[in-house]
Design a protein around this motif. Structure first.
Motif, PDB file in Angstrom:
ATOM      1  N   SER A  17     -61.007  13.280 -22.478  1.00  0.00           N
ATOM      2  CA  SER A  17     -60.765  11.895 -22.070  1.00  0.00           C
ATOM      3  C   SER A  17     -60.203  11.087 -23.228  1.00  0.00           C
ATOM      4  N   SER A  18     -59.365  10.108 -22.903  1.00  0.00           N
ATOM      5  CA  SER A  18     -58.808   9.228 -23.927  1.00  0.00           C
ATOM      6  C   SER A  18     -59.887   8.309 -24.506  1.00  0.00           C
ATOM      7  N   GLU A  19     -61.040   8.223 -23.831  1.00  0.00           N
ATOM      8  CA  GLU A  19     -62.133   7.377 -24.289  1.00  0.00           C
ATOM      9  C   GLU A  19     -63.210   8.166 -25.024  1.00  0.00           C
ATOM     10  N   ILE A  20     -62.849   9.343 -25.554  1.00  0.00           N
ATOM     11  CA  ILE A  20     -63.819  10.196 -26.209  1.00  0.00           C
ATOM     12  C   ILE A  20     -64.518   9.484 -27.371  1.00  0.00           C
ATOM     13  N   LEU A  21     -63.787   8.604 -28.067  1.00  0.00           N
ATOM     14  CA  LEU A  21     -64.377   7.890 -29.199  1.00  0.00           C
ATOM     15  C   LEU A  21     -65.382   6.834 -28.748  1.00  0.00           C
ATOM     16  N   ASN A  22     -65.318   6.467 -27.481  1.00  0.00           N
ATOM     17  CA  ASN A  22     -66.255   5.481 -26.929  1.00  0.00           C
ATOM     18  C   ASN A  22     -67.300   6.155 -26.035  1.00  0.00           C
ATOM     19  N   PHE A  23     -67.669   7.391 -26.409  1.00  0.00           N
ATOM     20  CA  PHE A  23     -68.587   8.165 -25.569  1.00  0.00           C
ATOM     21  C   PHE A  23     -69.922   7.450 -25.373  1.00  0.00           C
ATOM     22  N   SER A  24     -70.330   6.627 -26.353  1.00  0.00           N
ATOM     23  CA  SER A  24     -71.624   5.953 -26.261  1.00  0.00           C
ATOM     24  C   SER A  24     -71.670   4.926 -25.143  1.00  0.00           C
ATOM     25  N   ARG A  25     -70.509   4.574 -24.605  1.00  0.00           N
ATOM     26  CA  ARG A  25     -70.463   3.615 -23.498  1.00  0.00           C
ATOM     27  C   ARG A  25     -70.241   4.318 -22.157  1.00  0.00           C
ATOM     28  N   ASN A  26     -70.165   5.638 -22.209  1.00  0.00           N
ATOM     29  CA  ASN A  26     -69.917   6.417 -20.991  1.00  0.00           C
ATOM     30  C   ASN A  26     -71.239   6.765 -20.316  1.00  0.00           C
ATOM     31  N   LYS A  27     -71.451   6.251 -19.134  1.00  0.00           N
ATOM     32  CA  LYS A  27     -72.686   6.476 -18.386  1.00  0.00           C
ATOM     33  C   LYS A  27     -72.966   7.965 -18.200  1.00  0.00           C
ATOM     34  N   MET A  28     -71.917   8.710 -17.843  1.00  0.00           N
ATOM     35  CA  MET A  28     -72.098  10.128 -17.555  1.00  0.00           C
ATOM     36  C   MET A  28     -72.410  10.951 -18.796  1.00  0.00           C
ATOM     37  N   PHE A  29     -72.098  10.437 -19.981  1.00  0.00           N
ATOM     38  CA  PHE A  29     -72.442  11.150 -21.205  1.00  0.00           C
ATOM     39  C   PHE A  29     -73.956  11.308 -21.306  1.00  0.00           C
ATOM     40  N   TYR A  30     -74.688  10.227 -21.088  1.00  0.00           N
ATOM     41  CA  TYR A  30     -76.148  10.255 -21.175  1.00  0.00           C
ATOM     42  C   TYR A  30     -76.750  11.075 -20.039  1.00  0.00           C
ATOM     43  N   ILE A  31     -76.194  10.914 -18.855  1.00  0.00           N
ATOM     44  CA  ILE A  31     -76.701  11.667 -17.702  1.00  0.00           C
ATOM     45  C   ILE A  31     -76.473  13.155 -17.909  1.00  0.00           C
ATOM     46  N   ASN A  32     -75.277  13.517 -18.370  1.00  0.00           N
ATOM     47  CA  ASN A  32     -74.948  14.922 -18.573  1.00  0.00           C
ATOM     48  C   ASN A  32     -75.823  15.553 -19.649  1.00  0.00           C
ATOM     49  N   LEU A  33     -76.084  14.802 -20.710  1.00  0.00           N
ATOM     50  CA  LEU A  33     -76.941  15.309 -21.785  1.00  0.00           C
ATOM     51  C   LEU A  33     -78.364  15.521 -21.271  1.00  0.00           C
ATOM     52  N   GLY A  34     -78.869  14.565 -20.496  1.00  0.00           N
ATOM     53  CA  GLY A  34     -80.211  14.697 -19.946  1.00  0.00           C
ATOM     54  C   GLY A  34     -80.335  15.870 -19.000  1.00  0.00           C
TER      55      GLY A  34
END
Length: 217
Positions: free
Chosen positions: A145-162
């Motif tokens: 994703s072009s927003e990789i540097l803003n991963f901390s604002r990506n809802k699915m990042f936290y969900i996927n990690l959990g």
């Protein structure tokens, strides 16, 4: 179950409750499509289900194993298939395919495996393997994703990690539960991990509502 594990189990239940409450408070943030309300509803259902599983027997007589095997766990998998495939990845056909494959696994269990288990290992294994595919696809999407540097604002990042820590991380435990339970130390360690990863997962879900937003597909 040791005293430490009892504390973890109750902590996990109340962490679910915390995630449910925060999801109600924050679900409308960055929620242009409106479907995050269903994540909130899902978390509420899971919290209520865990409360029933923990204390419901004091009020009503019910089959706890069937309650989890045929209601709670199927809702978990089917919801995440929908959230990942249909919404985050934008592949509704994949959601239907995985849902059908997962539901067909119940037929296999009825005909070829015993259903008198705490967790139906075959169904759980199939459900987790299908979910693992979606988890990997989601990681691939996020990395590219072009927003990789803003991963901390990506809802699915936290969900996927959990989801990775809890469902994928505990897959061997439930798949080989009948073998692992024979080895007390291994069972203790893995069951403790199951509870701790559950707490972390629901904390990450809470964080996803407070800090995260849905990235564009």
């Amino acid at each position: 179950m040791t005293d430490f594990q009892k504390i973890l189990q109750e902590s996990m239940i109340w962490t679910e409750g915390l995630a449910a409450v925060l999801s109600v408070v924050y679900y409308n943030r960055y929620n242009k499509e409106g479907y995050w309300r269903y994540f909130s509803i899902y978390l509420i259902i899971m919290f209520v289900s865990e409360v029933i599983g923990k204390w419901g027997g004091l009020i009503i007589d019910y089959n706890k194993q069937n309650f989890y095997n045929y209601f709670v766990i199927p809702i978990e998998f089917l919801f995440f298939y929908w959230l990942y495939a249909a919404k985050s990845l934008g592949k509704p056909k994949l959601f239907y395919i995985m849902s059908v494959l997962y539901l067909l696994s119940f037929l296999c269990t009825e005909f070829f495996f015993t259903t008198k288990k705490i967790i139906l290992s075959f169904n759980y294994t199939v459900g987790c393997l299908l979910l693992m595919i979606l988890v990997i696809m989601e990681y691939y999407k996020q990395i590219n994703s072009s927003e990789i540097l803003n991963f901390s604002r990506n809802k699915m990042f936290y969900i996927n990690l959990g989801v990775t820590l809890f469902y994928i991380g505990t897959l061997p435990f439930w798949t080989f539960f009948n073998f692992i339970k024979e080895y007390r130390e291994i069972h203790y360690i893995y069951f403790s991990y199951f509870l701790m990863s559950g707490i972390i997962m629901y904390l990450l879900f809470s964080i996803s509502f407070i800090w995260g937003k849905q990235s564009s597909s």
